[in-house]
Design a protein around this motif. Structure first.
Motif, PDB file in Angstrom:
ATOM      1  N   MET A 161       0.840  -1.170   0.000  1.00 49.28           N
ATOM      2  CA  MET A 161       0.000   0.000   0.000  1.00 49.28           C
ATOM      3  C   MET A 161       0.888   1.237   0.000  1.00 49.28           C
ATOM      4  SD  MET A 161      -2.023   1.079   3.485  1.00 49.28           S
ATOM      5  CE  MET A 161      -1.340  -0.335   4.258  1.00 49.28           C
ATOM      6  N   GLU A 162       0.563   2.161  -0.879  1.00 44.65           N
ATOM      7  CA  GLU A 162       1.335   3.390  -0.992  1.00 44.65           C
ATOM      8  C   GLU A 162       0.709   4.472  -0.123  1.00 44.65           C
ATOM      9  OE1 GLU A 162       2.756   6.742  -4.218  1.00 44.65           O
ATOM     10  OE2 GLU A 162       1.739   4.940  -4.940  1.00 44.65           O
ATOM     11  N   ILE A 163       1.555   5.148   0.645  1.00 46.20           N
ATOM     12  CA  ILE A 163       1.127   6.276   1.468  1.00 46.20           C
ATOM     13  C   ILE A 163       1.592   7.548   0.786  1.00 46.20           C
ATOM     14  CG2 ILE A 163       1.319   7.411   3.713  1.00 46.20           C
ATOM     15  CD1 ILE A 163      -0.149   4.752   3.887  1.00 46.20           C
ATOM     16  N   THR A 164       0.685   8.488   0.610  1.00 44.26           N
ATOM     17  CA  THR A 164       1.042   9.793   0.066  1.00 44.26           C
ATOM     18  C   THR A 164       0.843  10.842   1.145  1.00 44.26           C
ATOM     19  OG1 THR A 164      -1.195  10.148  -0.798  1.00 44.26           O
ATOM     20  CG2 THR A 164       0.415   9.141  -2.298  1.00 44.26           C
ATOM     21  N   TYR A 165       1.602  11.915   1.039  1.00 48.53           N
ATOM     22  CA  TYR A 165       1.570  12.994   2.030  1.00 48.53           C
ATOM     23  C   TYR A 165       1.195  14.283   1.321  1.00 48.53           C
ATOM     24  CZ  TYR A 165       4.007   9.513   4.755  1.00 48.53           C
ATOM     25  OH  TYR A 165       4.337   8.355   5.396  1.00 48.53           O
ATOM     26  N   GLU A 166       0.257  15.012   1.925  1.00 48.47           N
ATOM     27  CA  GLU A 166      -0.194  16.266   1.328  1.00 48.47           C
ATOM     28  C   GLU A 166      -0.236  17.358   2.388  1.00 48.47           C
ATOM     29  OE1 GLU A 166      -4.027  15.809  -0.555  1.00 48.47           O
ATOM     30  OE2 GLU A 166      -3.406  13.966  -1.569  1.00 48.47           O
ATOM     31  N   ILE A 167       0.330  18.506   2.047  1.00 50.38           N
ATOM     32  CA  ILE A 167       0.238  19.676   2.911  1.00 50.38           C
ATOM     33  C   ILE A 167      -1.139  20.299   2.678  1.00 50.38           C
ATOM     34  CG2 ILE A 167       1.175  21.970   3.375  1.00 50.38           C
ATOM     35  CD1 ILE A 167       3.923  20.817   2.466  1.00 50.38           C
TER      36      ILE A 167
END
Length: 187
Positions: A1-7
Protein backbone atom coordinates in the motif's frame (compact mmCIF):
# COMPACT_ATOMS: atom_id res chain seq x y z
CA UNK A 1 0.00 0.00 0.00
CA UNK A 2 1.33 3.39 -0.99
CA UNK A 3 1.13 6.28 1.47
CA UNK A 4 1.04 9.79 0.07
CA UNK A 5 1.57 12.99 2.03
CA UNK A 6 -0.19 16.27 1.33
CA UNK A 7 0.24 19.68 2.91
CA UNK A 8 -3.17 21.16 3.72
CA UNK A 9 -3.87 24.89 3.46
CA UNK A 10 -5.48 26.58 6.46
CA UNK A 11 -8.72 27.13 4.57
CA UNK A 12 -8.92 23.40 3.81
CA UNK A 13 -8.35 21.93 7.30
CA UNK A 14 -11.98 20.80 7.40
CA UNK A 15 -10.68 17.63 5.73
CA UNK A 16 -9.11 16.78 9.11
CA UNK A 17 -12.38 16.91 11.08
CA UNK A 18 -12.97 13.16 11.21
CA UNK A 19 -9.38 12.17 11.99
CA UNK A 20 -9.05 14.93 14.61
CA UNK A 21 -12.21 13.72 16.33
CA UNK A 22 -10.76 10.20 16.25
CA UNK A 23 -7.65 11.57 17.97
CA UNK A 24 -9.76 13.05 20.77
CA UNK A 25 -11.65 9.76 21.22
CA UNK A 26 -8.37 7.81 21.18
CA UNK A 27 -6.84 10.07 23.83
CA UNK A 28 -9.93 9.71 26.00
CA UNK A 29 -9.82 5.91 25.66
CA UNK A 30 -6.25 5.87 27.00
CA UNK A 31 -6.69 8.45 29.75
CA UNK A 32 -6.57 7.16 33.31
CA UNK A 33 -6.84 10.61 34.86
CA UNK A 34 -9.81 12.91 34.22
CA UNK A 35 -10.93 11.40 30.89
CA UNK A 36 -14.08 13.54 31.12
CA UNK A 37 -11.98 16.57 30.12
CA UNK A 38 -11.99 15.14 26.61
CA UNK A 39 -15.79 15.39 26.38
CA UNK A 40 -15.57 18.97 25.08
CA UNK A 41 -12.51 18.41 22.90
CA UNK A 42 -13.10 18.00 19.19
CA UNK A 43 -12.06 19.41 15.83
CA UNK A 44 -13.78 22.74 16.48
CA UNK A 45 -12.45 23.30 20.00
CA UNK A 46 -8.94 21.96 19.48
CA UNK A 47 -7.70 22.19 15.92
CA UNK A 48 -9.89 24.85 14.34
CA UNK A 49 -9.58 27.24 17.28
CA UNK A 50 -5.81 26.75 17.26
CA UNK A 51 -5.57 27.39 13.52
CA UNK A 52 -7.45 30.65 14.03
CA UNK A 53 -5.36 31.84 16.99
CA UNK A 54 -1.92 30.90 15.69
CA UNK A 55 0.38 33.06 13.63
CA UNK A 56 1.45 30.25 11.27
CA UNK A 57 0.00 26.77 10.73
CA UNK A 58 1.26 23.60 9.11
CA UNK A 59 -0.99 20.61 8.50
CA UNK A 60 0.00 17.44 6.67
CA UNK A 61 -2.22 14.45 5.98
CA UNK A 62 -1.10 10.95 5.08
CA UNK A 63 -3.39 9.11 2.70
CA UNK A 64 -3.85 5.50 1.67
CA UNK A 65 -6.08 5.11 -1.37
CA UNK A 66 -7.21 8.76 -1.03
CA UNK A 67 -8.38 8.14 2.55
CA UNK A 68 -6.76 10.16 5.33
CA UNK A 69 -5.14 7.70 7.71
CA UNK A 70 -2.92 10.09 9.67
CA UNK A 71 -2.28 13.77 10.18
CA UNK A 72 -0.10 16.22 12.00
CA UNK A 73 -0.89 19.82 12.83
CA UNK A 74 1.87 22.16 14.02
CA UNK A 75 1.83 25.86 14.67
CA UNK A 76 3.76 28.96 15.58
CA UNK A 77 1.84 31.00 18.15
CA UNK A 78 2.38 33.67 20.78
CA UNK A 79 3.51 32.01 24.00
CA UNK A 80 0.58 33.68 25.77
CA UNK A 81 -1.78 31.35 23.88
CA UNK A 82 -0.59 28.59 26.23
CA UNK A 83 -1.62 30.43 29.39
CA UNK A 84 -5.42 30.46 29.26
CA UNK A 85 -8.60 29.68 31.21
CA UNK A 86 -8.05 25.93 30.77
CA UNK A 87 -4.46 25.74 32.02
CA UNK A 88 -0.91 27.05 31.87
CA UNK A 89 1.02 24.62 29.71
CA UNK A 90 4.60 25.71 30.48
CA UNK A 91 6.47 28.39 32.39
CA UNK A 92 6.31 31.34 30.00
CA UNK A 93 9.28 33.00 31.70
CA UNK A 94 11.55 30.22 30.37
CA UNK A 95 10.71 31.00 26.73
CA UNK A 96 13.27 33.27 25.08
CA UNK A 97 11.06 34.94 22.46
CA UNK A 98 7.42 35.94 22.00
CA UNK A 99 6.47 32.94 19.86
CA UNK A 100 6.75 29.19 20.38
CA UNK A 101 6.49 26.23 18.06
CA UNK A 102 4.13 23.45 18.91
CA UNK A 103 3.53 20.04 17.45
CA UNK A 104 -0.13 20.25 18.39
CA UNK A 105 -2.17 17.35 16.92
CA UNK A 106 -0.74 14.06 15.76
CA UNK A 107 -2.73 10.93 14.97
CA UNK A 108 -2.24 7.72 13.04
CA UNK A 109 -5.14 5.35 12.63
CA UNK A 110 -4.86 1.85 14.05
CA UNK A 111 -3.58 -0.46 11.35
CA UNK A 112 -1.20 2.19 10.00
CA UNK A 113 0.96 2.59 13.11
CA UNK A 114 4.47 1.18 13.14
CA UNK A 115 5.00 1.71 9.41
CA UNK A 116 7.13 4.87 9.56
CA UNK A 117 4.28 7.27 8.84
CA UNK A 118 4.76 8.97 12.21
CA UNK A 119 8.44 9.58 11.57
CA UNK A 120 7.73 11.12 8.16
CA UNK A 121 5.06 13.43 9.61
CA UNK A 122 7.23 14.30 12.61
CA UNK A 123 10.23 15.14 10.42
CA UNK A 124 8.13 17.30 8.10
CA UNK A 125 6.75 19.18 11.09
CA UNK A 126 10.11 19.73 12.77
CA UNK A 127 11.65 20.92 9.52
CA UNK A 128 8.79 23.40 9.13
CA UNK A 129 8.99 24.58 12.77
CA UNK A 130 12.74 25.13 12.53
CA UNK A 131 12.17 27.32 9.46
CA UNK A 132 11.19 30.21 11.76
CA UNK A 133 14.49 31.66 13.02
CA UNK A 134 12.79 33.78 15.69
CA UNK A 135 11.35 30.64 17.33
CA UNK A 136 13.70 28.77 19.65
CA UNK A 137 11.27 26.85 21.86
CA UNK A 138 9.28 23.82 20.66
CA UNK A 139 6.67 21.97 22.69
CA UNK A 140 4.45 18.94 22.48
CA UNK A 141 1.67 18.10 24.94
CA UNK A 142 0.95 14.44 25.59
CA UNK A 143 -2.29 13.32 27.22
CA UNK A 144 -2.09 10.98 30.19
CA UNK A 145 -2.18 7.32 29.32
CA UNK A 146 -0.63 7.82 25.89
CA UNK A 147 2.68 6.20 26.83
CA UNK A 148 3.53 5.22 23.24
CA UNK A 149 3.32 8.87 22.12
CA UNK A 150 5.40 9.95 25.10
CA UNK A 151 8.09 7.42 24.19
CA UNK A 152 7.92 8.38 20.48
CA UNK A 153 8.57 12.07 21.21
CA UNK A 154 11.31 11.31 23.73
CA UNK A 155 13.03 9.13 21.12
CA UNK A 156 12.84 12.11 18.74
CA UNK A 157 14.65 14.49 21.12
CA UNK A 158 11.88 15.93 23.29
CA UNK A 159 12.32 15.79 27.05
CA UNK A 160 10.07 16.14 30.06
CA UNK A 161 9.33 19.73 31.03
CA UNK A 162 6.35 19.68 33.39
CA UNK A 163 2.94 18.24 34.23
CA UNK A 164 -0.25 20.19 33.57
CA UNK A 165 -3.50 19.84 35.51
CA UNK A 166 -2.03 17.39 38.02
CA UNK A 167 -0.84 15.07 35.26
CA UNK A 168 -3.69 15.27 32.77
CA UNK A 169 -1.07 16.44 30.26
CA UNK A 170 2.70 16.07 30.16
CA UNK A 171 4.57 18.91 28.51
CA UNK A 172 7.65 17.93 26.55
CA UNK A 173 10.16 20.45 25.30
CA UNK A 174 12.68 20.04 22.52
CA UNK A 175 15.87 18.81 24.12
CA UNK A 176 18.07 21.81 23.45
CA UNK A 177 15.67 23.98 25.51
CA UNK A 178 14.62 21.74 28.39
CA UNK A 179 14.24 23.49 31.72
CA UNK A 180 12.20 21.46 34.19
CA UNK A 181 9.61 23.38 36.13
CA UNK A 182 7.04 22.62 38.78
CA UNK A 183 3.62 21.17 37.90
CA UNK A 184 1.21 23.76 36.53
CA UNK A 185 -2.37 23.87 37.67
CA UNK A 186 -5.72 24.89 36.27
CA UNK A 187 -6.70 28.52 36.52
Amino acid sequence: MEITYEIVKDEDVECCREVCNKLMAYQKSLAHYRPELFDDMNFDTRMLSSVKSSTHNFTVVAKADDKIVAYVYSNIAPKENYDNEFATFFDLSTVRNDDVGCLSNFYIEDGYRGQGIGSVLFNMSMEWLKGFPHVEDYFVFVSNGNDKALEFYQNKGFQYSNKVLDGFITTLRYADRVEASKPLQAK
